[in-house]
Scaffold this motif. Structure first.
Motif, PDB file in Angstrom:
ATOM      1  N   MET A   2      -2.860   2.147  -9.724  1.00 33.06           N
ATOM      2  CA  MET A   2      -2.279   0.741  -9.555  1.00 33.06           C
ATOM      3  C   MET A   2      -1.944   0.526  -7.806  1.00 33.06           C
ATOM      4  O   MET A   2      -2.153  -0.736  -7.473  1.00 33.06           O
ATOM      5  CB  MET A   2      -0.810   0.717 -10.057  1.00 33.06           C
ATOM      6  CG  MET A   2      -0.590   0.615 -11.406  1.00 33.06           C
ATOM      7  SD  MET A   2      -1.508  -0.782 -12.338  1.00 33.06           S
ATOM      8  CE  MET A   2      -0.546  -2.069 -11.477  1.00 33.06           C
ATOM      9  N   ASN A   3      -2.257   1.640  -7.077  1.00 30.85           N
ATOM     10  CA  ASN A   3      -2.510   1.523  -5.730  1.00 30.85           C
ATOM     11  C   ASN A   3      -3.655   0.711  -5.292  1.00 30.85           C
ATOM     12  O   ASN A   3      -3.771   0.389  -4.312  1.00 30.85           O
ATOM     13  CB  ASN A   3      -2.338   2.784  -5.130  1.00 30.85           C
ATOM     14  CG  ASN A   3      -2.040   2.896  -3.862  1.00 30.85           C
ATOM     15  OD1 ASN A   3      -1.037   1.787  -3.220  1.00 30.85           O
ATOM     16  ND2 ASN A   3      -2.507   3.415  -2.712  1.00 30.85           N
ATOM     17  N   GLU A   4      -4.635   0.624  -6.056  1.00 33.88           N
ATOM     18  CA  GLU A   4      -5.833   0.114  -5.968  1.00 33.88           C
ATOM     19  C   GLU A   4      -5.824  -1.518  -6.118  1.00 33.88           C
ATOM     20  O   GLU A   4      -6.667  -2.202  -5.779  1.00 33.88           O
ATOM     21  CB  GLU A   4      -7.191   0.546  -6.701  1.00 33.88           C
ATOM     22  CG  GLU A   4      -7.226   2.136  -6.582  1.00 33.88           C
ATOM     23  CD  GLU A   4      -7.435   2.531  -5.128  1.00 33.88           C
ATOM     24  OE1 GLU A   4      -8.085   1.718  -4.261  1.00 33.88           O
ATOM     25  OE2 GLU A   4      -6.785   3.557  -4.563  1.00 33.88           O
ATOM     26  N   VAL A   5      -4.710  -2.077  -6.985  1.00 31.61           N
ATOM     27  CA  VAL A   5      -4.633  -3.268  -7.230  1.00 31.61           C
ATOM     28  C   VAL A   5      -4.537  -4.349  -5.991  1.00 31.61           C
ATOM     29  O   VAL A   5      -5.167  -5.330  -5.713  1.00 31.61           O
ATOM     30  CB  VAL A   5      -3.525  -3.883  -8.133  1.00 31.61           C
ATOM     31  CG1 VAL A   5      -3.002  -5.145  -8.172  1.00 31.61           C
ATOM     32  CG2 VAL A   5      -3.708  -3.004  -9.456  1.00 31.61           C
ATOM     33  N   PRO A   6      -3.622  -3.943  -5.071  1.00 33.97           N
ATOM     34  CA  PRO A   6      -3.366  -4.816  -3.744  1.00 33.97           C
ATOM     35  C   PRO A   6      -4.887  -4.739  -2.975  1.00 33.97           C
ATOM     36  O   PRO A   6      -5.027  -5.954  -2.218  1.00 33.97           O
ATOM     37  CB  PRO A   6      -2.449  -4.234  -2.914  1.00 33.97           C
ATOM     38  CG  PRO A   6      -2.053  -2.939  -3.504  1.00 33.97           C
ATOM     39  CD  PRO A   6      -2.537  -2.952  -4.820  1.00 33.97           C
ATOM     40  N   THR A   7      -5.509  -3.754  -2.791  1.00 35.36           N
ATOM     41  CA  THR A   7      -6.978  -3.448  -2.206  1.00 35.36           C
ATOM     42  C   THR A   7      -7.877  -4.607  -2.798  1.00 35.36           C
ATOM     43  O   THR A   7      -8.445  -5.465  -2.135  1.00 35.36           O
ATOM     44  CB  THR A   7      -7.742  -2.262  -2.114  1.00 35.36           C
ATOM     45  OG1 THR A   7      -6.453  -1.455  -1.713  1.00 35.36           O
ATOM     46  CG2 THR A   7      -8.924  -2.240  -1.574  1.00 35.36           C
ATOM     47  N   LEU A   8      -7.947  -4.601  -4.404  1.00 38.25           N
ATOM     48  CA  LEU A   8      -9.001  -5.224  -4.763  1.00 38.25           C
ATOM     49  C   LEU A   8      -8.466  -6.918  -4.530  1.00 38.25           C
ATOM     50  O   LEU A   8      -9.465  -7.781  -4.457  1.00 38.25           O
ATOM     51  CB  LEU A   8      -9.095  -5.276  -6.219  1.00 38.25           C
ATOM     52  CG  LEU A   8      -9.520  -3.779  -6.560  1.00 38.25           C
ATOM     53  CD1 LEU A   8      -9.472  -3.523  -8.397  1.00 38.25           C
ATOM     54  CD2 LEU A   8     -11.049  -3.568  -6.080  1.00 38.25           C
ATOM     55  N   LEU A   9      -7.009  -7.327  -4.650  1.00 40.67           N
ATOM     56  CA  LEU A   9      -6.750  -8.613  -4.608  1.00 40.67           C
ATOM     57  C   LEU A   9      -6.880  -9.224  -2.989  1.00 40.67           C
ATOM     58  O   LEU A   9      -7.343 -10.269  -2.626  1.00 40.67           O
ATOM     59  CB  LEU A   9      -5.153  -8.784  -4.844  1.00 40.67           C
ATOM     60  CG  LEU A   9      -5.002  -8.597  -6.162  1.00 40.67           C
ATOM     61  CD1 LEU A   9      -3.388  -8.508  -6.694  1.00 40.67           C
ATOM     62  CD2 LEU A   9      -5.701  -9.860  -7.079  1.00 40.67           C
ATOM     63  N   MET A  10      -6.838  -7.932  -2.159  1.00 42.10           N
ATOM     64  CA  MET A  10      -6.940  -8.417  -0.696  1.00 42.10           C
ATOM     65  C   MET A  10      -8.528  -8.708  -0.405  1.00 42.10           C
ATOM     66  O   MET A  10      -8.803  -9.834   0.129  1.00 42.10           O
ATOM     67  CB  MET A  10      -6.605  -7.293   0.074  1.00 42.10           C
ATOM     68  CG  MET A  10      -6.878  -7.317   1.793  1.00 42.10           C
ATOM     69  SD  MET A  10      -6.674  -5.969   2.473  1.00 42.10           S
ATOM     70  CE  MET A  10      -7.784  -4.895   1.895  1.00 42.10           C
ATOM     71  N   PHE A  21       0.978  -1.228   0.053  1.00 36.39           N
ATOM     72  CA  PHE A  21      -0.198  -0.014   0.102  1.00 36.39           C
ATOM     73  C   PHE A  21       0.869   1.491  -0.203  1.00 36.39           C
ATOM     74  O   PHE A  21       0.498   2.201  -0.589  1.00 36.39           O
ATOM     75  CB  PHE A  21      -0.675   0.145   1.316  1.00 36.39           C
ATOM     76  CG  PHE A  21      -2.043  -0.965   1.260  1.00 36.39           C
ATOM     77  CD1 PHE A  21      -2.692  -1.235   0.061  1.00 36.39           C
ATOM     78  CD2 PHE A  21      -2.469  -1.411   2.277  1.00 36.39           C
ATOM     79  CE1 PHE A  21      -3.841  -2.229  -0.158  1.00 36.39           C
ATOM     80  CE2 PHE A  21      -3.460  -2.456   2.270  1.00 36.39           C
ATOM     81  CZ  PHE A  21      -4.182  -2.755   1.130  1.00 36.39           C
ATOM     82  N   TYR A  22       2.030   1.401   0.635  1.00 36.54           N
ATOM     83  CA  TYR A  22       2.744   2.516   0.936  1.00 36.54           C
ATOM     84  C   TYR A  22       3.843   2.613  -0.077  1.00 36.54           C
ATOM     85  O   TYR A  22       4.021   3.904  -0.676  1.00 36.54           O
ATOM     86  CB  TYR A  22       3.757   2.297   2.138  1.00 36.54           C
ATOM     87  CG  TYR A  22       4.229   3.620   2.544  1.00 36.54           C
ATOM     88  CD1 TYR A  22       3.688   4.792   2.649  1.00 36.54           C
ATOM     89  CD2 TYR A  22       5.497   3.644   2.906  1.00 36.54           C
ATOM     90  CE1 TYR A  22       4.281   5.974   2.911  1.00 36.54           C
ATOM     91  CE2 TYR A  22       6.412   4.876   3.212  1.00 36.54           C
ATOM     92  CZ  TYR A  22       5.481   5.984   3.536  1.00 36.54           C
ATOM     93  OH  TYR A  22       6.166   7.281   3.677  1.00 36.54           O
ATOM     94  N   LEU A  23       4.258   1.803  -0.602  1.00 36.60           N
ATOM     95  CA  LEU A  23       5.273   2.006  -1.893  1.00 36.60           C
ATOM     96  C   LEU A  23       4.767   2.702  -3.098  1.00 36.60           C
ATOM     97  O   LEU A  23       5.373   3.631  -3.513  1.00 36.60           O
ATOM     98  CB  LEU A  23       6.134   0.758  -2.244  1.00 36.60           C
ATOM     99  CG  LEU A  23       7.052   0.846  -3.373  1.00 36.60           C
ATOM    100  CD1 LEU A  23       8.302   1.778  -2.837  1.00 36.60           C
ATOM    101  CD2 LEU A  23       7.766  -0.496  -3.467  1.00 36.60           C
ATOM    102  N   PRO A  24       3.686   2.427  -3.507  1.00 35.85           N
ATOM    103  CA  PRO A  24       3.142   3.346  -4.738  1.00 35.85           C
ATOM    104  C   PRO A  24       2.675   4.494  -4.112  1.00 35.85           C
ATOM    105  O   PRO A  24       2.681   5.605  -5.198  1.00 35.85           O
ATOM    106  CB  PRO A  24       1.730   2.167  -5.097  1.00 35.85           C
ATOM    107  CG  PRO A  24       1.973   1.041  -4.675  1.00 35.85           C
ATOM    108  CD  PRO A  24       2.814   1.241  -3.154  1.00 35.85           C
ATOM    109  N   ARG A  25       2.301   4.752  -3.112  1.00 35.61           N
ATOM    110  CA  ARG A  25       2.073   6.028  -2.549  1.00 35.61           C
ATOM    111  C   ARG A  25       3.225   7.053  -2.517  1.00 35.61           C
ATOM    112  O   ARG A  25       3.481   8.362  -2.864  1.00 35.61           O
ATOM    113  CB  ARG A  25       1.333   6.152  -1.379  1.00 35.61           C
ATOM    114  CG  ARG A  25       0.238   5.589  -1.114  1.00 35.61           C
ATOM    115  CD  ARG A  25      -0.759   6.154  -1.990  1.00 35.61           C
ATOM    116  NE  ARG A  25      -1.108   7.453  -1.766  1.00 35.61           N
ATOM    117  CZ  ARG A  25      -1.753   8.407  -2.825  1.00 35.61           C
ATOM    118  NH1 ARG A  25      -2.170   7.929  -3.824  1.00 35.61           N
ATOM    119  NH2 ARG A  25      -1.752   9.615  -2.567  1.00 35.61           N
ATOM    120  N   LEU A  26       4.354   6.362  -2.206  1.00 36.98           N
ATOM    121  CA  LEU A  26       5.753   7.089  -2.118  1.00 36.98           C
ATOM    122  C   LEU A  26       5.979   7.478  -3.479  1.00 36.98           C
ATOM    123  O   LEU A  26       6.682   8.409  -3.925  1.00 36.98           O
ATOM    124  CB  LEU A  26       6.925   5.951  -1.570  1.00 36.98           C
ATOM    125  CG  LEU A  26       6.964   5.987  -0.024  1.00 36.98           C
ATOM    126  CD1 LEU A  26       8.189   5.122   0.385  1.00 36.98           C
ATOM    127  CD2 LEU A  26       7.390   7.414   0.454  1.00 36.98           C
TER     128      LEU A  26
END
Length: 149
Positions: free
Chosen positions: A130-138, A28-33
């Protein structure tokens, strides 16, 4: 080995959950950085070097070990007798989602290495999407495991 895994199951499950939380936090944090690096910092100067260092350390010190331990403990859970019934759909949706999460992880690692070299071809908006990808997968993973459809 099966008896050992059955006895260790609560511990393995606990370590798996801890690993997943750590991995997800980094994903979640790396794409925000990278959004801020792209939109506010650019690819030169002292602040660029600081952001590149932060991204590198997050990826190498937290994200990579968390992914590896997630996989290790997850595979131990799969190997535990009577835990997974492969005739259900949920282990397959969870497995496919974890593989997709790993592909996303690899994509982020490539982007991080690009920033290290002073290169970036992705816009801040694209990083946000792309930051939404891990949320959808989670969401898929959590409901696969909890609902067990």
């Amino acid at each position: 080995m099966g008896d050992f895994l059955i006895m260790a199951y609560p511990w393995v499950k606990g370590f798996h959950i801890i690993s997943v939380i750590s991995w997800m936090a980094a994903l979640f944090y790396l794409p925000r950085l990278m959004v801020h690096h792209t939109e506010q910092v650019g690819l030169e100067g002292k602040t660029h070097k600081i952001f590149a260092m932060m991204e590198y350390k997050l990826a190498k010190v937290i994200m990579n070990p968390a992914m590896m331990s997630t996989w290790l403990f997850g595979l131990l859970l799969v190997a535990t007798p009577s835990i997974v019934y492969w005739g259900d759909i949920w282990p397959w949706t969870k497995g496919a989602s974890v593989i997709a999460m790993t592909v996303f992880h690899i994509w982020l690692m490539r982007r991080m290495r690009g920033f290290q070299r002073g290169e970036n071809t992705v816009t801040g908006r694209q990083y946000r999407m792309m930051n939404e990808v891990p949320t959808l997968l989670m969401i898929i993973i959590v409901f696969s495991v909890t609902v067990k459809f």
